[in-house]
Design an enzyme around this catalytic site. Structure first.
Site, PDB file in Angstrom:
ATOM      1  N   GLY A  33     -10.552   7.814   5.974  1.00 35.45           N
ATOM      2  CA  GLY A  33     -11.692   8.960   5.964  1.00 35.45           C
ATOM      3  C   GLY A  33     -13.003   8.451   6.341  1.00 35.45           C
ATOM      4  O   GLY A  33     -13.824   9.292   6.821  1.00 35.45           O
ATOM      5  N   LYS A  87       0.834  -1.040   0.003  1.00 30.44           N
ATOM      6  CA  LYS A  87       0.221   0.198   0.117  1.00 30.44           C
ATOM      7  C   LYS A  87       0.911   1.363  -0.094  1.00 30.44           C
ATOM      8  O   LYS A  87       1.454   1.666   0.957  1.00 30.44           O
ATOM      9  CB  LYS A  87      -0.826   0.123   1.286  1.00 30.44           C
ATOM     10  CG  LYS A  87      -1.887   1.181   1.139  1.00 30.44           C
ATOM     11  CD  LYS A  87      -2.479   1.450   2.787  1.00 30.44           C
ATOM     12  CE  LYS A  87      -2.798   2.726   2.944  1.00 30.44           C
ATOM     13  NZ  LYS A  87      -3.551   2.816   4.113  1.00 30.44           N
TER      14      LYS A  87
END
Lengths: 65, 257
Positions: free
Chosen positions: B185, B96
């Protein structure tokens, strides 16, 4: 010689990276290494010699997001 | 089933492993969520410490795919070196990729991200770039060799949900065949369901679960929301309309005036 290990100054007597790791207490530990910001694979530690002032990073698996 | 770089995963929920109150709670959260992919990181290890080995044992017990990150890296060099160390430690070519561009918003540095993605792809990595919802940046990342994209919902750790619905919808519509994971988020299961209803392939979150009062319950809540959202997407939802349309037939209604 003096090197930096994870940002702190250390005095080590060994020069080969695998021997330095043993000397610093990482023998057999699950760690990965970088010297002067360049990755050094475990397979190359024995033939990688450190020099005065080198910056050694030693990392291990941790939690992440 | 959803596939990333050829690996099929049964759950469309990915979970981070940081910030849990204890390793036991982390394990419960994974069990109840059924998450198939866990994000992890690499950090400095002290000499006699064996914290890395203990964490590695815990992750191995979870029986999930491991996705190492380059969290906290601000330069291409730092991110590439971190990815290389992670590949050796976790024995996976997945990464990632985070190249952070701003300390307050933790938003990606788009220029560094593309450069690092290219270097890592050429080095044999399978890159999951943490990116914004910017379409042109997404196209550049695909050109750099990425076969998966991870657009943010909102800045990391904010829990604000999907702050640019238009941008995310555009991204999904323009790149219908690229596996895309909304990463970062999300604060509530409804936000995860919303992302899945829009056709995103999976969501990745950490703080929303780890910092909940009951992380394991929240993990299950997110898992159900992800399944619900995916089902809705596959079911082809109705079009919204402005005026009411009676659902009960008018024909045959009794005349009582």
């Amino acid at each position: 010689m003096k090197i930096y290990v994870n940002g702190e100054r250390h005095e080590v007597s060994a020069t080969a990276l695998d021997a330095v790791l043993d000397e610093l207490g990482y023998g057999g530990a699950k760690v990965a290494t970088a010297v002067n910001e360049t990755f050094v694979p475990a397979s190359l530690r024995a033939q990688t010699d450190l020099a005065e002032g080198d910056r050694l990073e030693i990392v291990a698996p941790r939690q992440g997001g | 089933m959803v596939a990333f770089y050829g690996a099929e995963v049964s759950s469309r929920l990915m979970l981070g492993t940081a910030q849990y109150p204890s390793p036991a709670v982390l394990e419960q959260a994974f069990r109840r969520s059924g998450a198939g992919i866990a994000t992890v990181s690499v950090r400095r290890e002290a000499g006699q410490d064996r914290a890395g080995a203990a964490f590695w044992d815990l992750v191995a017990q979870l029986g999930v795919h491991v996705l190492p990150n380059t969290a906290g890296c601000y330069s291409v060099r730092e991110a590439v070196t971190t990815a290389q160390m992670a590949r050796e430690l976790f024995d996976t070519s997945w990464v990632k990729l985070e190249v952070i561009g701003h300390a307050d918003t933790l938003q990606p540095d788009p220029f560094g991200l593309v450069e690092a993605a290219r270097i890592l792809t050429e080095d044999g990595f399978e890159v999951f770039p943490y990116t914004t919802e910017d379409l042109v940046l997404a196209e550049r990342l695909l050109e750099a060799g990425c076969k998966v994209l991870m657009p943010w919902g909102a800045p990391i750790g904010t829990g604000l949900g999907l702050t640019n619905i238009y941008g995310l919808r555009t991204l999904r519509a323009q790149l219908p065949d690229i596996p895309m994971v909304v990463d970062a988020g999300l604060g509530l299961p409804s936000q995860a369901a919303q992302a899945m209803e829009m056709g995103f392939d999976a969501v990745l979150l950490n703080t929303a679960v780890a910092k909940a009062g009951d992380p394991a319950a929240m993990a299950e809540g997110f898992a159900r929301a992800v399944e619900a959202g995916r089902l809705a997407f596959e079911a082809d939802p109705m079009e919204p309309r402005d005026m009411a349309a009676p659902s009960t037939p008018l024909i045959g209604k009794a005349f009582l005036e």
